[in-house]
Design a protein around this motif. Structure first.
Motif, mmCIF file in Angstrom:
data_model
loop_
_atom_site.group_PDB
_atom_site.id
_atom_site.type_symbol
_atom_site.label_atom_id
_atom_site.label_comp_id
_atom_site.label_asym_id
_atom_site.label_seq_id
_atom_site.Cartn_x
_atom_site.Cartn_y
_atom_site.Cartn_z
ATOM 1 N N ALA A 47 0.862 -1.189 0.000
ATOM 2 C CA ALA A 47 0.000 0.000 0.000
ATOM 3 C C ALA A 47 0.898 1.240 0.000
ATOM 4 C CB ALA A 47 -0.869 -0.012 1.244
ATOM 5 N N PHE A 48 0.490 2.301 -0.661
ATOM 6 C CA PHE A 48 1.252 3.547 -0.591
ATOM 7 C C PHE A 48 0.379 4.690 -1.076
ATOM 8 C CE2 PHE A 48 2.158 4.666 -5.018
ATOM 9 C CZ PHE A 48 1.780 3.503 -5.661
ATOM 10 N N SER A 49 0.817 5.922 -0.763
ATOM 11 C CA SER A 49 0.090 7.063 -1.300
ATOM 12 C C SER A 49 1.071 8.179 -1.626
ATOM 13 C CB SER A 49 -0.988 7.511 -0.308
ATOM 14 O OG SER A 49 -1.644 8.627 -0.788
ATOM 15 N N CYS A 50 1.589 8.908 -0.593
ATOM 16 C CA CYS A 50 2.371 10.124 -0.871
ATOM 17 C C CYS A 50 3.787 9.834 -1.359
ATOM 18 C CB CYS A 50 2.429 10.981 0.383
ATOM 19 S SG CYS A 50 3.502 10.281 1.665
ATOM 20 N N LYS A 51 4.351 8.723 -1.013
ATOM 21 C CA LYS A 51 5.737 8.354 -1.343
ATOM 22 C C LYS A 51 6.754 9.345 -0.779
ATOM 23 C CE LYS A 51 6.255 5.446 -5.334
ATOM 24 N NZ LYS A 51 6.886 5.381 -6.632
ATOM 25 N N SER A 52 6.354 10.141 0.223
ATOM 26 C CA SER A 52 7.307 11.117 0.738
ATOM 27 C C SER A 52 7.330 11.171 2.259
ATOM 28 C CB SER A 52 6.990 12.498 0.165
ATOM 29 O OG SER A 52 5.714 12.878 0.627
ATOM 30 N N GLY A 53 6.809 10.136 2.908
ATOM 31 C CA GLY A 53 6.958 10.054 4.357
ATOM 32 C C GLY A 53 5.910 10.784 5.159
ATOM 33 N N SER A 54 4.834 11.282 4.506
ATOM 34 C CA SER A 54 3.883 12.008 5.356
ATOM 35 C C SER A 54 2.576 11.258 5.623
ATOM 36 C CB SER A 54 3.603 13.403 4.792
ATOM 37 O OG SER A 54 3.252 13.309 3.454
ATOM 38 N N CYS A 55 2.098 10.423 4.703
ATOM 39 C CA CYS A 55 0.759 9.836 4.910
ATOM 40 C C CYS A 55 0.790 8.557 5.759
ATOM 41 C CB CYS A 55 0.098 9.543 3.569
ATOM 42 S SG CYS A 55 0.858 8.162 2.688
ATOM 43 N N GLN A 56 1.910 7.921 5.825
ATOM 44 C CA GLN A 56 2.106 6.670 6.585
ATOM 45 C C GLN A 56 1.324 5.475 6.029
ATOM 46 O OE1 GLN A 56 1.874 7.261 10.840
ATOM 47 N NE2 GLN A 56 3.199 9.060 10.751
ATOM 48 N N THR A 57 0.784 5.638 4.838
ATOM 49 C CA THR A 57 0.025 4.538 4.225
ATOM 50 C C THR A 57 0.916 3.326 3.973
ATOM 51 O OG1 THR A 57 -1.241 6.200 3.056
ATOM 52 C CG2 THR A 57 -1.489 3.959 2.258
ATOM 53 N N CYS A 58 2.193 3.588 3.681
ATOM 54 C CA CYS A 58 3.064 2.488 3.247
ATOM 55 C C CYS A 58 3.668 1.704 4.417
ATOM 56 C CB CYS A 58 4.195 3.035 2.377
ATOM 57 S SG CYS A 58 5.285 4.150 3.258
ATOM 58 N N MET A 59 3.369 2.134 5.661
ATOM 59 C CA MET A 59 4.077 1.562 6.830
ATOM 60 C C MET A 59 4.078 0.024 6.846
ATOM 61 S SD MET A 59 3.586 2.673 10.753
ATOM 62 C CE MET A 59 2.058 1.801 11.072
ATOM 63 N N PHE B 298 8.283 0.873 10.160
ATOM 64 C CA PHE B 298 9.061 1.897 9.474
ATOM 65 C C PHE B 298 8.328 2.283 8.186
ATOM 66 C CE2 PHE B 298 10.836 -0.269 5.757
ATOM 67 C CZ PHE B 298 10.423 -1.576 6.026
ATOM 68 N N LEU B 299 8.781 3.367 7.547
ATOM 69 C CA LEU B 299 8.138 3.815 6.310
ATOM 70 C C LEU B 299 8.992 3.391 5.108
ATOM 71 C CD1 LEU B 299 6.995 7.406 7.351
ATOM 72 C CD2 LEU B 299 5.662 5.281 7.325
ATOM 73 N N PRO B 300 8.531 2.434 4.328
ATOM 74 C CA PRO B 300 9.310 1.941 3.188
ATOM 75 C C PRO B 300 9.645 3.020 2.154
ATOM 76 C CG PRO B 300 7.483 0.476 3.657
ATOM 77 C CD PRO B 300 7.304 1.665 4.542
ATOM 78 N N CYS B 301 8.821 4.083 2.089
ATOM 79 C CA CYS B 301 9.146 5.118 1.092
ATOM 80 C C CYS B 301 10.310 5.988 1.556
ATOM 81 C CB CYS B 301 7.911 5.958 0.759
ATOM 82 S SG CYS B 301 7.351 6.990 2.115
ATOM 83 N N ARG B 302 10.672 5.895 2.858
ATOM 84 C CA ARG B 302 11.810 6.661 3.394
ATOM 85 C C ARG B 302 12.982 5.735 3.699
ATOM 86 N NH1 ARG B 302 11.256 11.403 2.108
ATOM 87 N NH2 ARG B 302 12.171 12.429 3.900
HETATM 88 S S1 FES Z 1 3.649 6.440 1.000
HETATM 89 FE FE1 FES Z 1 3.076 8.054 2.332
HETATM 90 S S2 FES Z 1 4.421 7.701 3.992
HETATM 91 FE FE2 FES Z 1 5.096 6.254 2.568
#
Ligand code: FES
Ligand code: HEM
Length: 377
Positions: A32-44, A70-74
């Motif tokens: 799962a993912f959304s913002c890809k920049s560490g703010s939405c936490q969807t990808c946790m 952890f956040l995979p996008c970060r």
């Molecule tokens: S996709 Fe939003 S925090 Fe990782």
């Protein structure tokens, strides 16, 4: 240097400098993912094994860091990792209360907003965080595609476990904007991925048409009513009614014609706790009946697609409230209601026109016309 990432039943290889999220996506593992920049936490995700770079955890609360979330996008991995999706128990979302009210049957209805986008489906359950061992369950009743605010309902017998502000007994000034937290959502079934099977009018004919399918239904319900696991669900339902409803429902699904009058399966079974094993047991009885009626494996397979489609609405480990749109509907007692659209009396089978008053039995979902249940009888 590349690193191997294990996730569910698959593997991905992160190339030098690549984030865990991008590597999983490239491997088609569908995180799962959304913002890809560490703010939405969807990808946790949770790392069962492997080092987690500090940067990938920095924004997470302490309890999640401790649990190795952890956040995979970060996260650019520094070694091999074994990953899994978060457990709903660990996922807590901050909420603000808009409204809490007590319903006629004692259930508590809550309307609220969440601090971050919440991915959910109507019917899923969350727990109100209280820190106690038995945190009260909230069943979500709003529809994410349609409703801006989220609503849910807590059973009457769990009302006293809620914080005071959520019990529906205080005025707006004390409750509006009150912060609370929810855990989850918990899922009995993964979200339905497939669209409803298309009508297949030829199948009805191939099965043998109305007469043959009715004979199958009669034989099937004879088995159900004699079955010690299934019969207890049907104590208040006549066999004729069960056969009629199932026949018209299935005919509607298979032929696409509009002829079924009754609840959709989610509401019809809202109070029944039906496990996968029990659902499979019913399927086995249906399969045996279809075989006894001389139907081929290929035909049985085509028929089963329609029944299987409803599994996510029927299998569950706790009862669901019955809903109409996003309103929770009473499920006990009888009331007199004015019908918004025409229907058929469940007692005499006579036509009931729009605007007529009927007696509505909330649990059974049946109606009884003026002639069968006169108001001043
Ligand atoms: S996709 Fe939003 S925090 Fe990782
Ligand atoms: C183990 C599995 C199941 C059990 C125990 C079960 C039990 C029941 C019971 C007791 C009722 C009567 C409810 C009432 O009138 O209050 C009912 C109704 C119904 N069931 Fe099931 N069911 C099961 C599976 C299914 C499946 C797989 C389908 C569809 C494919 C289905 C479709 C229906 C329909 C259409 C009704 C009628 C709803 C209405 O009265 O408006 N059921 N079921």
């Amino acid at each position: 240097m590349s690193h191997v990432l294990s996730f569910e039943n698959g593997h991905a290889v992160a190339q030098e400098g690549e984030t865990v999220l991008n590597a999983l996506l490239r491997a088609g593992l569908e995180p799962a993912f959304s913002c890809k920049s560490g703010s939405c936490q969807t990808c946790m995700l949770q790392a069962e094994r492997g080092d987690i770079p500090e940067r990938a955890q920095r924004v997470l609360p302490t309890h999640l860091r401790r649990l190795r979330y952890f956040l995979p996008c970060r996260c650019v991995p520094t070694g091999a990792m074994q990953l899994r999706r978060p457990h709903p128990n660990d996922l807590v979302v901050g909420c603000q209360l808009c409204e809490a009210s007590v319903q006629a049957d004692g259930c508590i209805s809550l309307v609220f907003e969440t601090g971050r986008p919440l991915k959910y489906r109507s019917g899923q359950q969350m727990r109100v965080v209280t820190g106690a061992e038995n945190e009260p369950l909230l069943t979500l009743t709003s529809c994410p595609e349609r409703d801006l605010l989220i609503s849910g309902v807590v059973d009457a017998d769990a009302a006293s476990l809620l914080p005071r502000e959520l019990q529906g007994t205080l005025g707006d000034e004390e409750t509006f904007g009150h912060p609370f937290e929810l855990r989850g959502p918990f899922d009995d079934m993964p979200p339905r991925e497939l669209p409803a099977p298309d009508a297949d009018a030829a199948l009805w004919e191939d099965l043998g048409g109305d007469a043959k399918v009715r004979a199958v239904m009669e034989a099937f319900y004879a088995k159900v009513y004699a079955d010690e696991q299934l019969a207890p669900f049907f104590v208040k339902v006549t066999r004729e009614r069960a056969i009629d409803k199932q026949f018209s429902f299935m005919k509607q699904c298979v032929t696409g014609g509009k002829l079924y009058m009754g609840d959709r399966p989610r509401n019809a079974h809202h109070w029944m706790i039906i496990t996968h094993a029990l659902f499979d047991h019913r399927q086995a009885l249906m399969h045996a009946t279809l075989v006894e009626h001389g139907l081929s494996d290929a035909l049985i397979e085509r028929w089963t697609v329609y029944e299987e489609y409803f599994r996510p609405d029927i299998v569950k480990s706790a009862r669901l409230p019955r809903t109409l749109g996003n309103q929770v509907v009473r499920t006990t007692g009888v009331t007199r209601e004015v019908l918004g659209e025409g229907s058929v009396c469940d007692q005499c089978g006579g036509e009931v026109t729009s605007g007529e008053t009927v007696l509505l039995h909330h649990h059974m979902g049946t109606i009884s016309c003026e002639r069968c249940s006169p108001a001043n009888a």
